[in-house]
Write a protein that holds these residues in place. Structure first.
Motif, mmCIF file in Angstrom:
data_model
loop_
_atom_site.group_PDB
_atom_site.id
_atom_site.type_symbol
_atom_site.label_atom_id
_atom_site.label_comp_id
_atom_site.label_asym_id
_atom_site.label_seq_id
_atom_site.Cartn_x
_atom_site.Cartn_y
_atom_site.Cartn_z
ATOM 1 N N ASP A 24 -0.150 -44.460 -29.006
ATOM 2 C CA ASP A 24 -0.519 -45.604 -28.178
ATOM 3 C C ASP A 24 -0.669 -46.894 -28.976
ATOM 4 O OD1 ASP A 24 -2.730 -44.852 -29.590
ATOM 5 O OD2 ASP A 24 -4.098 -44.821 -27.887
ATOM 6 N N ARG A 25 -0.015 -47.010 -30.124
ATOM 7 C CA ARG A 25 -0.194 -48.176 -30.975
ATOM 8 C C ARG A 25 1.143 -48.765 -31.435
ATOM 9 N NH1 ARG A 25 -5.539 -48.631 -32.924
ATOM 10 N NH2 ARG A 25 -6.753 -46.821 -32.367
ATOM 11 N N ILE A 26 1.127 -50.064 -31.602
ATOM 12 C CA ILE A 26 2.252 -50.768 -32.202
ATOM 13 C C ILE A 26 1.737 -51.395 -33.483
ATOM 14 C CG2 ILE A 26 3.926 -52.639 -31.958
ATOM 15 C CD1 ILE A 26 3.763 -52.235 -28.937
ATOM 16 N N GLU A 78 -2.302 -54.062 -36.323
ATOM 17 C CA GLU A 78 -2.016 -52.978 -35.395
ATOM 18 C C GLU A 78 -2.544 -53.386 -34.037
ATOM 19 O OE1 GLU A 78 -2.156 -48.282 -35.967
ATOM 20 O OE2 GLU A 78 -4.111 -49.214 -36.064
ATOM 21 N N HIS A 79 -1.810 -53.063 -33.008
ATOM 22 C CA HIS A 79 -2.213 -53.421 -31.648
ATOM 23 C C HIS A 79 -2.293 -52.149 -30.819
ATOM 24 C CE1 HIS A 79 -2.892 -56.057 -28.319
ATOM 25 N NE2 HIS A 79 -1.924 -55.500 -27.622
ATOM 26 N N TYR A 80 -3.391 -51.988 -30.130
ATOM 27 C CA TYR A 80 -3.649 -50.792 -29.329
ATOM 28 C C TYR A 80 -3.253 -51.037 -27.883
ATOM 29 C CZ TYR A 80 -6.424 -47.318 -26.833
ATOM 30 O OH TYR A 80 -6.827 -46.315 -26.004
ATOM 31 N N ARG A 123 -1.513 -51.451 -20.802
ATOM 32 C CA ARG A 123 -1.191 -50.308 -19.963
ATOM 33 C C ARG A 123 0.308 -49.975 -19.950
ATOM 34 N NH1 ARG A 123 -5.204 -48.043 -17.877
ATOM 35 N NH2 ARG A 123 -4.070 -47.007 -16.240
ATOM 36 N N GLU A 124 1.088 -50.613 -20.807
ATOM 37 C CA GLU A 124 2.509 -50.269 -20.943
ATOM 38 C C GLU A 124 2.641 -49.073 -21.871
ATOM 39 O OE1 GLU A 124 5.360 -51.625 -19.737
ATOM 40 O OE2 GLU A 124 4.433 -53.245 -18.619
ATOM 41 N N LYS A 125 3.599 -48.225 -21.612
ATOM 42 C CA LYS A 125 3.914 -47.150 -22.545
ATOM 43 C C LYS A 125 4.628 -47.758 -23.746
ATOM 44 C CE LYS A 125 4.155 -43.565 -19.115
ATOM 45 N NZ LYS A 125 4.941 -42.533 -18.447
ATOM 46 N N VAL A 126 4.361 -47.214 -24.918
ATOM 47 C CA VAL A 126 4.964 -47.751 -26.135
ATOM 48 C C VAL A 126 6.382 -47.196 -26.270
ATOM 49 C CG1 VAL A 126 4.726 -48.031 -28.627
ATOM 50 C CG2 VAL A 126 2.685 -47.966 -27.186
ATOM 51 N N THR A 127 7.316 -47.929 -25.715
ATOM 52 C CA THR A 127 8.732 -47.572 -25.738
ATOM 53 C C THR A 127 9.470 -48.623 -26.583
ATOM 54 O OG1 THR A 127 9.197 -48.901 -23.782
ATOM 55 C CG2 THR A 127 8.580 -46.572 -23.411
ATOM 56 N N PRO A 128 10.708 -48.367 -26.982
ATOM 57 C CA PRO A 128 11.447 -49.375 -27.754
ATOM 58 C C PRO A 128 11.507 -50.755 -27.078
ATOM 59 C CG PRO A 128 12.523 -47.272 -27.999
ATOM 60 C CD PRO A 128 11.442 -47.072 -26.964
#
Length: 146
Positions: A120-122, A141-143, A79-84
């Motif tokens: 929404d992915r790293i 890949e992680h969602y 539930r974290e936003k994908v930020t740096p």
């Protein structure tokens, strides 16, 4: 000869079993999948998602030395936003989860690169230096639910 391998699906975020050659690459892919997608126990100072109180962890940790936990803390980023900063934390969680393979002599080195994929992915590129000195790259890949 074949063995059962853990096949991670980036689309479904699930693991399935597949028959694969019984070789070092299959072993390595299984070890990486287990290390990244098994929930490591959160420490007392980790922020739990949604203000939760459950520190989770793998039941098999009971046989590990005190303070050790199999898996990664990627689950803490739910539930974290994908930020740096979140991408950097994800990379650090992956590096920590994979370090046992170097410590135990299965690999000479592991380098993890993480970057934003879709919104929404790293995406992770995991570069592993095998005992013979050669390198192999694994992609994962992680969602994240934002």
């Amino acid at each position: 000869m074949t063995m059962l391998a853990l096949a991670w699906s980036d689309l479904t975020q699930q693991i399935d079993l597949q028959a694969r050659p019984s070789d070092r690459l299959t072993w390595l892919e299984n070890a990486v999948t287990i290390s990244l997608f098994t929930d490591a126990r959160a420490s007392a100072d980790d922020a739990l998602p949604d203000g939760g109180v459950e520190r989770r962890g793998y039941w098999g940790d009971i046989d590990l030395p005190e303070g050790e936990s199999l898996g990664s803390k990627l689950w803490l980023l739910a539930r974290e936003k994908v930020t740096p900063p979140v991408i950097n934390k994800a990379r650090d969680y992956c590096s920590a989860a994979l370090s046992w393979m170097v410590d135990d002599g299965h690999l000479l080195a592991v380098n993890v690169d993480a970057q934003r994929g879709a919104l929404d992915r790293i995406e992770f590129e995991i570069n592993c230096q095998l005992p013979d000195g050669s390198w192999i790259a694994l992609l994962r890949e992680h969602y994240h639910v934002v």
